[in-house]
Design an enzyme around this catalytic site. Structure first.
Site, PDB file in Angstrom:
ATOM      1  N   CYS A   1       0.827  -1.211   0.000  1.00 57.05           N
ATOM      2  CA  CYS A   1       0.000   0.000   0.000  1.00 57.05           C
ATOM      3  C   CYS A   1       0.866   1.268   0.000  1.00 57.05           C
ATOM      4  CB  CYS A   1      -0.985  -0.034   1.160  1.00 57.05           C
ATOM      5  SG  CYS A   1      -2.410   1.040   0.902  1.00 57.05           S
TER       6      CYS A   1
ATOM      7  N   HIS B   1      -3.856  -5.097  -0.073  1.00 54.80           N
ATOM      8  CA  HIS B   1      -3.478  -5.661   1.227  1.00 54.80           C
ATOM      9  C   HIS B   1      -3.519  -7.185   1.201  1.00 54.80           C
ATOM     10  CE1 HIS B   1      -3.378  -1.959   3.732  1.00 54.80           C
ATOM     11  NE2 HIS B   1      -4.175  -1.511   2.778  1.00 54.80           N
TER      12      HIS B   1
ATOM     13  N   GLU C   1      -2.513  -9.076   3.462  1.00 54.44           N
ATOM     14  CA  GLU C   1      -2.838  -9.554   4.812  1.00 54.44           C
ATOM     15  C   GLU C   1      -4.333  -9.436   5.104  1.00 54.44           C
ATOM     16  OE1 GLU C   1      -2.769  -5.183   5.414  1.00 54.44           O
ATOM     17  OE2 GLU C   1      -1.716  -6.602   4.156  1.00 54.44           O
TER      18      GLU C   1
END
Length: 379
Positions: A246, A331, A333
């Site tokens: 990001c 993202h 994650e």
């Protein structure tokens, strides 16, 4: 209690307060996720923003300790169509409204979030003000215009000190520009020895930690407000494998000579399709950003585009032509959102192991001795 949301163009939304009885000013953005409001509230990337949820029912599963992505909420305000004050969830420890009140964050419900979202899509993200007071619109507009735009969100959300999450395998230095806990969780799953450092940590201080790889975190705000981080990345490129997420992706691009620009209304939600150019495969990703790397600026750099957004064709992934370094705008994650892209952490570990084989590292003590000799010579 009544609450009002005023946009900088003079548009007023009247609704009900379900958070703190206070006033806040921030950039009004929208998120398309159907769930995940707690992770969203605590994501440091939302620092300085008033978030509008496009899904109409918010608060129905409450708040639980285990779902935070940071120690405390980071958003400046929350706007929803309907707020549910009584959660129905066996994991819930308290309500969304209670959380907002605890951290002095205003929330407004019972407004036309569809109209608000369409307005942002048409005219772009704009600043707004939430208030529970009775001030005249002219006074509120004047205050809104007089309040300066934030440029220090990374400093507000980054750690102030170095801390570790010990593991027995690769040592990863995580440069914290407002990192989500999900990044540490993914690295911990791979038993990495994680050292988290502040955003303003120098390249030499990072070298002293003798990392195997460097993780660039997500974070809030304009990447060009953090050129000191880009300069640190530039100094470390080629020396250590690097993986950016990001804001880390944008700073990696700036370090390599590319440019970034503000998107009209950004990408925020857990349903954004991204195409991996090498395999032609589409991944559904979690995203939260208002800036992007510009296409034209990639020309003439040592960067290769690896992923693009299927909706607007913006750049979603980069890798360096020569050095072991890559980044993604989304993202992997997740939290909240799909976990389709968590394999990128495995690719990062594989890159580190390959780099170590091809470039055997000197013992840490030898590295520190060389650095000390260099400092003494320059003194």
């Amino acid at each position: 209690m009544q609450a009002r949301l005023l946009l900088e163009d003079g548009t007023m939304f009247k609704g009900l307060s379900f958070g703190a009885e206070t006033q806040t000013i921030g950039e009004v953005v929208f998120n398309t996720g159907m769930t995940g409001y707690q992770e969203l509230l605590s994501d440091p990337s939302y620092c300085g923003q008033i978030v509008t949820m496009t899904y109409p029912l918010i608060g129905n599963y409450g708040i639980t300790r285990d779902d935070f992505e940071a120690i405390r909420p980071n958003i400046y305000g929350l706007a929803v169509r309907r707020y549910e004050p009584i959660p129905s969830n066996w994991r819930a420890q308290y309500s969304l409204g209670d959380l907002l009140k605890e951290y002095e964050i205003p929330g407004i419900s019972d407004i036309d979030t569809r109209m608000l979202t369409r307005k942002i899509r048409q005219f772009g993200s704009m600043r707004g003000l939430i208030t529970t007071g009775n001030e005249h619109v002219e006074e509120l507009l004047e205050r809104l215009k007089a309040t300066p735009t934030l440029h220090d969100q990374v400093a507000r959300t980054s750690t102030d000190y170095v801390y570790t999450n010990p593991g027995s395998k690769e040592r990863i230095v995580l440069i914290d520009c407002g990192s989500k806990s999900g990044i540490i969780r993914e690295l911990s799953k791979r038993n990495c020895d994680i050292v988290v450092v502040p955003h303003d940590t120098t390249a030499d201080d990072i070298r002293r930690l003798a990392p195997d790889g460097i993780q660039l975190s997500n974070g809030p705000g304009d990447p060009k407000d953090n050129l000191h981080v880009a300069e640190t990345i530039k100094q470390l490129l080629g020396e250590f494998p690097i993986f950016g997420i990001c804001l880390g992706h944008q700073l990696f691009a700036l370090a390599c000579g590319a440019d970034t620009d503000k998107l009209k209304f950004g990408h925020r939600g857990g349903n954004h399709p991204v195409k991996e150019l090498e395999t032609n495969r589409c991944y559904i990703t979690s995203q939260n950003h208002g800036y992007a790397v510009t296409d034209e600026s990639i020309k003439g750099t040592d960067l290769i585009v690896t992923h693009i957004n299927n909706n607007d064709k913006t750049i979603e992934g980069l890798k360096h032509k020569t050095f072991p370094a890559f980044s993604v705008q989304y993202h992997p994650e997740a939290a909240p959102g799909p976990e389709d892209s968590s394999y990128l952490f495995d690719q990062f570990i594989e890159m580190i192991r390959k780099h170590k084989i091809e470039n055997p590292q000197k013992p840490r003590q030898a590295v520190l001795s060389e650095m000390l000799r260099g400092e003494l010579q320059n003194a």
